[in-house]
Design an enzyme around this catalytic site. Structure first.
Site, PDB file in Angstrom:
ATOM      1  N   LYS A  70       0.832  -1.209   0.000  1.00 28.19           N
ATOM      2  CA  LYS A  70       0.000   0.000   0.000  1.00 28.19           C
ATOM      3  C   LYS A  70       0.871   1.265   0.000  1.00 28.19           C
ATOM      4  O   LYS A  70       0.708   2.139  -0.845  1.00 28.19           O
ATOM      5  CB  LYS A  70      -0.936   0.030   1.233  1.00 28.19           C
ATOM      6  CG  LYS A  70      -1.876  -1.163   1.320  1.00 28.19           C
ATOM      7  CD  LYS A  70      -2.816  -1.075   2.504  1.00 28.19           C
ATOM      8  CE  LYS A  70      -2.164  -1.253   3.864  1.00 28.19           C
ATOM      9  NZ  LYS A  70      -1.568  -2.578   4.096  1.00 28.19           N
ATOM     10  N   ARG A  91     -10.863  -0.129   8.359  1.00 32.37           N
ATOM     11  CA  ARG A  91     -10.554  -1.546   8.577  1.00 32.37           C
ATOM     12  C   ARG A  91     -11.709  -2.261   9.265  1.00 32.37           C
ATOM     13  O   ARG A  91     -11.555  -3.401   9.692  1.00 32.37           O
ATOM     14  CB  ARG A  91      -9.302  -1.685   9.430  1.00 32.37           C
ATOM     15  CG  ARG A  91      -8.081  -1.155   8.706  1.00 32.37           C
ATOM     16  CD  ARG A  91      -6.789  -1.610   9.318  1.00 32.37           C
ATOM     17  NE  ARG A  91      -5.733  -0.746   8.830  1.00 32.37           N
ATOM     18  CZ  ARG A  91      -4.502  -1.139   8.588  1.00 32.37           C
ATOM     19  NH1 ARG A  91      -4.145  -2.362   8.813  1.00 32.37           N
ATOM     20  NH2 ARG A  91      -3.616  -0.291   8.137  1.00 32.37           N
ATOM     21  N   ARG A 111      11.588  -5.283   5.017  1.00 36.71           N
ATOM     22  CA  ARG A 111      11.266  -3.859   4.855  1.00 36.71           C
ATOM     23  C   ARG A 111      12.159  -2.982   5.735  1.00 36.71           C
ATOM     24  O   ARG A 111      12.436  -3.292   6.887  1.00 36.71           O
ATOM     25  CB  ARG A 111       9.812  -3.580   5.214  1.00 36.71           C
ATOM     26  CG  ARG A 111       9.531  -2.079   5.285  1.00 36.71           C
ATOM     27  CD  ARG A 111       8.099  -1.689   5.315  1.00 36.71           C
ATOM     28  NE  ARG A 111       7.344  -2.459   6.268  1.00 36.71           N
ATOM     29  CZ  ARG A 111       6.028  -2.487   6.302  1.00 36.71           C
ATOM     30  NH1 ARG A 111       5.340  -1.822   5.412  1.00 36.71           N
ATOM     31  NH2 ARG A 111       5.413  -3.205   7.199  1.00 36.71           N
ATOM     32  N   ARG A 158      10.486  -1.080  11.460  1.00 40.58           N
ATOM     33  CA  ARG A 158       9.311  -0.803  12.294  1.00 40.58           C
ATOM     34  C   ARG A 158       9.218  -1.787  13.448  1.00 40.58           C
ATOM     35  O   ARG A 158       9.562  -2.958  13.292  1.00 40.58           O
ATOM     36  CB  ARG A 158       8.046  -0.905  11.430  1.00 40.58           C
ATOM     37  CG  ARG A 158       7.498   0.454  11.076  1.00 40.58           C
ATOM     38  CD  ARG A 158       6.446   0.393  10.029  1.00 40.58           C
ATOM     39  NE  ARG A 158       5.321  -0.484  10.347  1.00 40.58           N
ATOM     40  CZ  ARG A 158       4.267  -0.616   9.543  1.00 40.58           C
ATOM     41  NH1 ARG A 158       4.215   0.043   8.414  1.00 40.58           N
ATOM     42  NH2 ARG A 158       3.281  -1.422   9.867  1.00 40.58           N
ATOM     43  N   ARG A 217      -0.898  -9.532  12.826  1.00 44.55           N
ATOM     44  CA  ARG A 217      -1.522  -8.483  11.995  1.00 44.55           C
ATOM     45  C   ARG A 217      -2.348  -9.107  10.871  1.00 44.55           C
ATOM     46  O   ARG A 217      -3.435  -8.628  10.542  1.00 44.55           O
ATOM     47  CB  ARG A 217      -0.440  -7.565  11.420  1.00 44.55           C
ATOM     48  CG  ARG A 217       0.095  -6.581  12.451  1.00 44.55           C
ATOM     49  CD  ARG A 217       1.495  -6.079  12.116  1.00 44.55           C
ATOM     50  NE  ARG A 217       1.590  -5.365  10.869  1.00 44.55           N
ATOM     51  CZ  ARG A 217       2.728  -5.116  10.230  1.00 44.55           C
ATOM     52  NH1 ARG A 217       3.882  -5.519  10.745  1.00 44.55           N
ATOM     53  NH2 ARG A 217       2.733  -4.469   9.091  1.00 44.55           N
TER      54      ARG A 217
HETATM   55  P1  AP5 Z   1       4.728  -1.538   1.907  1.00 45.45           P
HETATM   56  O1  AP5 Z   1       4.401  -0.697   0.718  1.00 45.45           O
HETATM   57  O2  AP5 Z   1       5.432  -0.912   3.052  1.00 45.45           O
HETATM   58  O3  AP5 Z   1       3.390  -2.320   2.391  1.00 45.45           O
HETATM   59  P2  AP5 Z   1       2.104  -1.799   3.153  1.00 45.45           P
HETATM   60  O4  AP5 Z   1       0.927  -2.483   2.552  1.00 45.45           O
HETATM   61  O5  AP5 Z   1       2.082  -0.301   3.209  1.00 45.45           O
HETATM   62  O6  AP5 Z   1       2.394  -2.444   4.573  1.00 45.45           O
HETATM   63  P3  AP5 Z   1       2.105  -2.013   6.052  1.00 45.45           P
HETATM   64  O7  AP5 Z   1       2.852  -2.986   6.893  1.00 45.45           O
HETATM   65  O8  AP5 Z   1       2.402  -0.564   6.260  1.00 45.45           O
HETATM   66  O9  AP5 Z   1       0.598  -2.296   6.207  1.00 45.45           O
HETATM   67  P4  AP5 Z   1      -0.134  -2.523   7.547  1.00 45.45           P
HETATM   68  O10 AP5 Z   1      -1.541  -2.421   7.108  1.00 45.45           O
HETATM   69  O11 AP5 Z   1       0.252  -3.732   8.275  1.00 45.45           O
HETATM   70  O12 AP5 Z   1       0.442  -1.345   8.457  1.00 45.45           O
HETATM   71  P5  AP5 Z   1      -0.123   0.082   8.866  1.00 45.45           P
HETATM   72  O13 AP5 Z   1       1.030   0.958   9.087  1.00 45.45           O
HETATM   73  O14 AP5 Z   1      -1.207   0.525   7.978  1.00 45.45           O
HETATM   74  O15 AP5 Z   1       5.568  -2.797   1.375  1.00 45.45           O
HETATM   75  C1  AP5 Z   1       6.095  -3.743   2.248  1.00 45.45           C
HETATM   76  C2  AP5 Z   1       7.516  -4.138   1.805  1.00 45.45           C
HETATM   77  O16 AP5 Z   1       7.448  -4.845   0.563  1.00 45.45           O
HETATM   78  C3  AP5 Z   1       8.462  -2.946   1.552  1.00 45.45           C
HETATM   79  O17 AP5 Z   1       9.738  -3.307   1.979  1.00 45.45           O
HETATM   80  C4  AP5 Z   1       8.424  -2.743   0.031  1.00 45.45           C
HETATM   81  O18 AP5 Z   1       9.637  -2.216  -0.464  1.00 45.45           O
HETATM   82  C5  AP5 Z   1       8.189  -4.166  -0.466  1.00 45.45           C
HETATM   83  N1  AP5 Z   1       7.338  -4.227  -1.656  1.00 45.45           N
HETATM   84  C6  AP5 Z   1       6.177  -3.533  -1.888  1.00 45.45           C
HETATM   85  N2  AP5 Z   1       5.636  -3.885  -3.083  1.00 45.45           N
HETATM   86  C7  AP5 Z   1       6.458  -4.846  -3.602  1.00 45.45           C
HETATM   87  C8  AP5 Z   1       6.433  -5.613  -4.813  1.00 45.45           C
HETATM   88  N3  AP5 Z   1       5.441  -5.473  -5.708  1.00 45.45           N
HETATM   89  N4  AP5 Z   1       7.427  -6.514  -5.011  1.00 45.45           N
HETATM   90  C9  AP5 Z   1       8.439  -6.683  -4.097  1.00 45.45           C
HETATM   91  N5  AP5 Z   1       8.528  -5.967  -2.933  1.00 45.45           N
HETATM   92  C10 AP5 Z   1       7.544  -5.055  -2.693  1.00 45.45           C
HETATM   93  O19 AP5 Z   1      -0.788  -0.292  10.286  1.00 45.45           O
HETATM   94  C11 AP5 Z   1       0.011  -0.672  11.374  1.00 45.45           C
HETATM   95  C12 AP5 Z   1      -0.868  -0.916  12.585  1.00 45.45           C
HETATM   96  O20 AP5 Z   1      -1.556   0.283  12.929  1.00 45.45           O
HETATM   97  C13 AP5 Z   1      -1.981  -1.955  12.419  1.00 45.45           C
HETATM   98  O21 AP5 Z   1      -1.495  -3.260  12.673  1.00 45.45           O
HETATM   99  C14 AP5 Z   1      -2.993  -1.490  13.475  1.00 45.45           C
HETATM  100  O22 AP5 Z   1      -2.594  -1.886  14.773  1.00 45.45           O
HETATM  101  C15 AP5 Z   1      -2.867   0.013  13.396  1.00 45.45           C
HETATM  102  N6  AP5 Z   1      -3.834   0.604  12.436  1.00 45.45           N
HETATM  103  C16 AP5 Z   1      -3.570   1.093  11.202  1.00 45.45           C
HETATM  104  N7  AP5 Z   1      -4.698   1.530  10.611  1.00 45.45           N
HETATM  105  C17 AP5 Z   1      -5.698   1.308  11.503  1.00 45.45           C
HETATM  106  C18 AP5 Z   1      -7.113   1.527  11.468  1.00 45.45           C
HETATM  107  N8  AP5 Z   1      -7.736   2.037  10.386  1.00 45.45           N
HETATM  108  N9  AP5 Z   1      -7.833   1.177  12.553  1.00 45.45           N
HETATM  109  C19 AP5 Z   1      -7.247   0.650  13.660  1.00 45.45           C
HETATM  110  N10 AP5 Z   1      -5.920   0.403  13.744  1.00 45.45           N
HETATM  111  C20 AP5 Z   1      -5.151   0.727  12.676  1.00 45.45           C
END
Ligand code: AP5
Length: 222
Positions: free
Chosen positions: A18, A94, A129, A158, A169
């Site tokens: 994402k 979510r 990552r 992270r 997660r």
């Molecule tokens: P990356 O682009 O970083 O992936 P991402 O989908 O953004 O991953 P996140 O881990 O940030 O998602 P998440 O939903 O778990 O975390 P969030 O911060 O939202 O890519 C990942 C890796 O792969 C990178 O190294 C990249 O280089 C590589 N990559 C990408 N595309 C690739 C490809 N095509 N090929 C090869 N490599 C590739 O949430 C964290 C926490 O916050 C949650 O667990 C929850 O506790 C809380 N939270 C967040 N939002 C909410 C909400 N709405 N409500 C309640 N709690 C929430």
């Protein structure tokens, strides 16, 4: 008349790409990237009580309670830059209650992008990552390595990016995803997120092109 700013949501499992795709989308379409996870990490860094509470939930891969997340996201979407340029909302909603909360304020997406990635790939992406604290850019040790030694030396990981935590997660994600998807079926665009970064972006770009074209047709007909 000036066209309405775009309203886009992007969703997918942890590490489905994402954040990576949002960097490419904002570069091309100049939308304001609003990432729920980034807002929460900024709150943690500020040392506030909400930040401390949020961290407890994030440590165990649970959703942070709505009373913390909803206002944070809503306030960001109401900022003048999001309203003028349009927004790209990442990692929210979510749950159906989070979606309902946004609808109350009149926020509904023109397009809901869903990144679909196989589970074994997700774990590898999480573990490799790294983040650049200076530019905010996302790297991967194998798939998207840093450009220079200097950047490599300052990369951080992270706190929730371990194999054990990503499994928690993922469990939370599976538990919630269907409820959210059913709300946006009419505007959902599914993307094969298993392929290379540029190939994923090409699919998303196609969806944007179609959306913009259909909006142009509607405005010409009016
Ligand atoms: P990356 O682009 O970083 O992936 P991402 O989908 O953004 O991953 P996140 O881990 O940030 O998602 P998440 O939903 O778990 O975390 P969030 O911060 O939202 O890519 C990942 C890796 O792969 C990178 O190294 C990249 O280089 C590589 N990559 C990408 N595309 C690739 C490809 N095509 N090929 C090869 N490599 C590739 O949430 C964290 C926490 O916050 C949650 O667990 C929850 O506790 C809380 N939270 C967040 N939002 C909410 C909400 N709405 N409500 C309640 N709690 C929430």
């Amino acid at each position: 008349a000036k066209p309405e700013p775009l309203k886009i949501m992007i969703s997918g499992a942890p590490a489905s790409g994402k954040g990576t795709q949002c960097e490419l989308i904002t570069k091309k379409y100049d939308l304001v990237h609003v990432a729920a996870g980034d807002l929460l990490r900024a709150e943690i860094a500020s040392g506030s009580e909400n930040g401390n509470r949020a961290k407890e939930h994030m440590e165990t891969g649970q959703l942070v309670p709505n009373e913390i997340v909803v206002m944070m996201v809503k306030d960001r979407l109401l900022q003048p830059d999001s309203q003028e340029k349009g927004w790209l909302l990442d990692g929210y909603p979510r749950s159906s209650s989070q979606s309902t909360a946004l609808e109350k304020f009149g926020f509904r997406p023109d397009l809901f992008i869903l990144l679909e990635v196989d589970e074994e790939i997700l774990v590898e992406r999480v573990v490799g990552r790294r983040l650049d604290p200076v530019t905010g850019k996302i790297y991967h040790l194998k798939y998207s390595p840093p450009e220079t030694e200097e950047i490599a030396a300052r990369l951080t990981q992270r706190f929730d990016d371990t194999e054990e935590k990503v499994k928690l997660r993922l469990r939370t994600h599976h538990h919630n995803v269907e409820a959210v998807l059913s709300l946006y079926e009419d505007v959902t665009f599914k993307v094969n997120g298993n392929v290379e970064i540029e190939e994923v972006f090409a699919q998303i770009d196609e969806a944007f092109t179609k959306l913009l074209k259909s909006r142009e047709e509607v405005s010409l007909a009016a």
